[in-house]
Design a protein around this motif. Structure first.
Motif: not given
Length: 121
Positions: A9, A36-39, A45, A89, A93-94, A114, A116
């Motif tokens: 990241g 991959w997930y993101r919040q 999320r 974007d 990101y997890y 996570g 950033q």
């Protein structure tokens, strides 16, 4: 003990590429799915991309066509290559892994801490 260690990241310029990595380690017998997930700030999320053990991939519409999820040969490290990054974007990101620990009969979801990603406009 199982760990998901993310890296890659940081701050990226609009239009630039990004490559995230997540290595799963510990007493792991089998991994079914990695993702991959993101919040984003103030948002829930959301799934970015996933890859099943047999190789099937799935992408969010917002990243489809400019992102690739893959794993290494051991299938214990998952990568996310994203191109043409946009300010939307931006987020944390997890890494996600649905895996079975050694000695267990069940698959359990694990999350990384996570990383950033900030896309500057």
């Amino acid at each position: 003990q199982v760990q998901l260690l993310e890296s890659g990241g940081g701050l990226v310029q609009t239009g630039g590429p990004l490559r995230l990595s997540c290595a799963a380690s510990g007493s792991i017998d089998s991994i079914n799915t990695m993702a991959w997930y993101r919040q984003a700030p103030g948002k829930q999320r959301e799934l970015v991309a996933s890859i099943f053990i047999e190789g099937t991939t799935n992408y969010a519409d917002s990243v489809k066509g400019r992102s690739t999820i893959s794993t290494d040969n051991a299938k214990s490290t998952v990568y996310l290559q994203m191109n043409s990054l946009q300010p939307e974007d931006t987020g944390v990101y997890y890494c996600y892994a649905d895996l079975r620990r050694t000695g267990s009969r069940f698959y359990v979801v694990h999350w990384g801490q996570g990383t950033q990603v900030t896309v500057s406009s």
